[in-house]
Design a protein around this motif. Sequence first.
Motif, PDB file in Angstrom:
ATOM      1  N   PRO A 135       0.818  -1.229   0.000  1.00 45.41           N
ATOM      2  CA  PRO A 135       0.000   0.000   0.000  1.00 45.41           C
ATOM      3  C   PRO A 135       0.845   1.269   0.000  1.00 45.41           C
ATOM      4  N   LEU A 136       1.944   1.281   0.761  1.00 47.80           N
ATOM      5  CA  LEU A 136       2.821   2.452   0.795  1.00 47.80           C
ATOM      6  C   LEU A 136       3.471   2.685  -0.561  1.00 47.80           C
ATOM      7  N   ILE A 137       3.839   1.611  -1.224  1.00 49.72           N
ATOM      8  CA  ILE A 137       4.471   1.717  -2.540  1.00 49.72           C
ATOM      9  C   ILE A 137       3.487   2.291  -3.559  1.00 49.72           C
ATOM     10  N   LEU A 138       2.272   1.796  -3.543  1.00 49.20           N
ATOM     11  CA  LEU A 138       1.273   2.243  -4.511  1.00 49.20           C
ATOM     12  C   LEU A 138       0.846   3.688  -4.272  1.00 49.20           C
ATOM     13  N   LEU A 139       0.892   4.136  -3.028  1.00 50.30           N
ATOM     14  CA  LEU A 139       0.568   5.533  -2.736  1.00 50.30           C
ATOM     15  C   LEU A 139       1.681   6.468  -3.191  1.00 50.30           C
ATOM     16  N   HIS A 140       2.904   5.980  -3.200  1.00 47.52           N
ATOM     17  CA  HIS A 140       4.055   6.816  -3.557  1.00 47.52           C
ATOM     18  C   HIS A 140       4.365   6.810  -5.048  1.00 47.52           C
ATOM     19  N   ASP A 141       4.245   5.639  -5.675  1.00 51.41           N
ATOM     20  CA  ASP A 141       4.689   5.459  -7.066  1.00 51.41           C
ATOM     21  C   ASP A 141       3.472   5.296  -7.972  1.00 51.41           C
ATOM     22  N   TRP A 248      14.974   6.808  -4.852  1.00 54.53           N
ATOM     23  CA  TRP A 248      15.345   5.506  -4.309  1.00 54.53           C
ATOM     24  C   TRP A 248      14.178   4.791  -3.637  1.00 54.53           C
ATOM     25  N   THR A 249      13.232   5.554  -3.137  1.00 55.33           N
ATOM     26  CA  THR A 249      12.031   4.930  -2.566  1.00 55.33           C
ATOM     27  C   THR A 249      11.260   4.182  -3.642  1.00 55.33           C
ATOM     28  N   SER A 250      11.146   4.808  -4.828  1.00 53.29           N
ATOM     29  CA  SER A 250      10.460   4.155  -5.938  1.00 53.29           C
ATOM     30  C   SER A 250      11.243   2.953  -6.442  1.00 53.29           C
ATOM     31  N   VAL A 251      12.576   3.077  -6.476  1.00 51.09           N
ATOM     32  CA  VAL A 251      13.411   1.956  -6.921  1.00 51.09           C
ATOM     33  C   VAL A 251      13.203   0.736  -6.019  1.00 51.09           C
ATOM     34  N   MET A 252      13.286   0.942  -4.714  1.00 51.15           N
ATOM     35  CA  MET A 252      13.085  -0.174  -3.781  1.00 51.15           C
ATOM     36  C   MET A 252      11.646  -0.661  -3.817  1.00 51.15           C
ATOM     37  N   GLY A 253      10.712   0.275  -3.992  1.00 49.37           N
ATOM     38  CA  GLY A 253       9.304  -0.113  -4.076  1.00 49.37           C
ATOM     39  C   GLY A 253       9.039  -1.011  -5.266  1.00 49.37           C
ATOM     40  N   ARG A 254       9.640  -0.688  -6.399  1.00 50.10           N
ATOM     41  CA  ARG A 254       9.437  -1.508  -7.592  1.00 50.10           C
ATOM     42  C   ARG A 254      10.112  -2.873  -7.461  1.00 50.10           C
ATOM     43  N   MET A 255      11.221  -2.915  -6.750  1.00 51.78           N
ATOM     44  CA  MET A 255      11.853  -4.209  -6.484  1.00 51.78           C
ATOM     45  C   MET A 255      10.954  -5.071  -5.598  1.00 51.78           C
ATOM     46  N   ILE A 256      10.336  -4.457  -4.604  1.00 55.13           N
ATOM     47  CA  ILE A 256       9.402  -5.187  -3.744  1.00 55.13           C
ATOM     48  C   ILE A 256       8.214  -5.680  -4.559  1.00 55.13           C
ATOM     49  N   PHE A 257       7.665  -4.811  -5.408  1.00 51.64           N
ATOM     50  CA  PHE A 257       6.524  -5.185  -6.250  1.00 51.64           C
ATOM     51  C   PHE A 257       6.886  -6.351  -7.163  1.00 51.64           C
ATOM     52  N   LEU A 258       8.049  -6.272  -7.800  1.00 54.30           N
ATOM     53  CA  LEU A 258       8.472  -7.330  -8.724  1.00 54.30           C
ATOM     54  C   LEU A 258       8.677  -8.654  -7.993  1.00 54.30           C
ATOM     55  N   ASN A 259       9.340  -8.607  -6.867  1.00 49.16           N
ATOM     56  CA  ASN A 259       9.615  -9.848  -6.139  1.00 49.16           C
ATOM     57  C   ASN A 259       8.364 -10.436  -5.498  1.00 49.16           C
ATOM     58  N   MET A 260       7.390  -9.587  -5.185  1.00 46.71           N
ATOM     59  CA  MET A 260       6.104 -10.095  -4.714  1.00 46.71           C
ATOM     60  C   MET A 260       5.454 -10.943  -5.800  1.00 46.71           C
TER      61      MET A 260
END
Length: 329
Positions: A135-141, A248-260
């Motif tokens: 949810p935090l990733i989707l709100l930011h990116d 960098w928040t978006s970079v890590m967020g997208r890595m989390i999204f991809l690995n999910m």
Amino acid sequence: MNKFYKRFVFLIALVLVISGIVIYSTVDINTLKNLGEFQWWSIALAVFAVALGLFFDGSRLMHLVKISNEHITLYEAVQVIFGNYFLALLTPGATGGAVAQLMFLRHAGVPTGKAAVLVIVRTLLSIFFLACCMPLILLHDHGIVPGISNTTLMVITLAAFFGILFIVWGARKGFLDVIVVWLTRKFSITKRRKIFAFYRDTKSAISLLLKSPRAMLLVFVESGLNLLCIYAIVPCLLLGLGVYDADWTSVMGRMIFLNMLLYFMPTPGGSGIAEGGFVLLFANTVPAGTVGIVAVCWRLIAEYIPFLIGLYYTLTVFGRDFLNRQLAQ
């Protein structure tokens, strides 16, 4: 050629083909220029990030085993972790990873029932951490996946999150037992036994999670640190390419999204899907012409090197006969 060697050769060929296609399809006139500015210290930084992540992985496993009133050494924990990498990449959907963890835990003296529960807990904690981050990733990116709105992704994420909570609550209260029996009523006896055994282990895993809240909170934090350190490989590689002003928040967020997503992909270790997804998500972040190369380097450091170490430990502890038996099932 036996089953193990056939599977091993197929995996190597698959990795080489996928890597070649990804690199070939993403190179352009800027590739050599951008690679010429690459700083090699970033490789060492990426390897350090992986090593730190594996340390947290081993630490959380030892704490989990302690919660179950068993004991393993750090070296035995390392064998479990690398064995997971090895068989996960050799089997469709990474199903062999759970088998490897179970076998190494049994070899370390953990009873089979507890070992199965610990394997499930490790997976549940990782998925739950990623689900909490989504949810935090989707709100930011915004616009993380072209063609799919963040609102749709948020609904799916929240549904999965509350679905996990419902399963935990239902298993604890007991009424989920009735649902499982009803859903499997038309299955064969063999399939029903396997499903019931997995469900029983899952209930035991949930009980273990709720048994020691404070100790489990530490394990949950270690799970998050383990994953974040592993995903930090990409920022390390980007720094080596001179990317200093990225979000960098978006970079890590997208890595989390991809690995999910990779947790639910059918290919061995997510091969092909991981590289393709990386190119899709990071095409506008990575310097021109290098996104495919960075994708392959990420997979090499995060998956393929640990895979080779896991191969060594598996052959050393169990031998090729064990592999042939597991891969034949």
